[in-house]
Design a protein around this motif. Sequence first.
Motif, PDB file in Angstrom:
ATOM      1  N   ASP A   1       0.809  -1.221   0.000  1.00 54.29           N
ATOM      2  CA  ASP A   1       0.000   0.000   0.000  1.00 54.29           C
ATOM      3  C   ASP A   1       0.841   1.270   0.000  1.00 54.29           C
TER       4      ASP A   1
ATOM      5  N   SER B   1      -6.777  -1.362  -7.278  1.00 54.25           N
ATOM      6  CA  SER B   1      -7.719  -2.275  -6.631  1.00 54.25           C
ATOM      7  C   SER B   1      -7.033  -2.995  -5.478  1.00 54.25           C
ATOM      8  N   PRO B   2      -7.798  -3.361  -4.448  1.00 57.35           N
ATOM      9  CA  PRO B   2      -7.203  -4.130  -3.358  1.00 57.35           C
ATOM     10  C   PRO B   2      -6.902  -5.568  -3.776  1.00 57.35           C
ATOM     11  N   VAL B   3      -5.850  -6.129  -3.198  1.00 58.88           N
ATOM     12  CA  VAL B   3      -5.492  -7.540  -3.383  1.00 58.88           C
ATOM     13  C   VAL B   3      -5.547  -8.183  -2.005  1.00 58.88           C
ATOM     14  N   GLU B   4      -6.374  -9.199  -1.864  1.00 56.92           N
ATOM     15  CA  GLU B   4      -6.520  -9.841  -0.555  1.00 56.92           C
ATOM     16  C   GLU B   4      -5.321 -10.707  -0.197  1.00 56.92           C
ATOM     17  N   GLU B   5      -4.847 -11.499  -1.137  1.00 59.43           N
ATOM     18  CA  GLU B   5      -3.730 -12.403  -0.869  1.00 59.43           C
ATOM     19  C   GLU B   5      -2.918 -12.587  -2.135  1.00 59.43           C
TER      20      GLU B   5
ATOM     21  N   LYS C   1       3.308 -16.897   1.113  1.00 60.84           N
ATOM     22  CA  LYS C   1       2.224 -15.935   1.044  1.00 60.84           C
ATOM     23  C   LYS C   1       2.797 -14.529   1.136  1.00 60.84           C
TER      24      LYS C   1
END
Length: 108
Positions: free
Chosen positions: A63, A93-97, A106
Motif C-alpha cells: 500500500d 484495486s485491493p489484493v486480498e492475498e 504468502k
Amino acid sequence: MLLIRAIVRPEKTGDILSELLSAGFPAVTKADVFGRGKQKGIIAGSVQYDEIPKEMLMIVVNDEDKDDIVKIIMRVARTGENGNYGDGRIFVSPVEEAYTISTGKKGL
C-alpha cells in the motif's frame, strides 16, 4: 496490497518500465490490449477506429508504494505538457492475498 493496472500508449511502455525499475519496482506484468476511452475511438477521414492498441501494465505492490508508482506512470505516460486523449488510465484495486507458486510463500 494493491493491484495497479495502467492502460497506456504502447510507445510509452519502455520508458515507464525503465523508470519503475530505476525506482526499485522491477516486477511488472505486461499485456497487449485493445479498447477505446471517452473519445470513442479515432476518426480519420471517413474511417472510425473503435479499438485502439494499448498496453496494460499490472503491478502488485504494498500500500505504501502506491503513490510513488502512480506518480511515475502519470509523469512518463503523459504526452504533451497537459496530456492528450488516449494517454491512458490507471486503476487501483485491493489484493486480498498473493502467493509465490514455486515456494508457496504468502505475500509479496
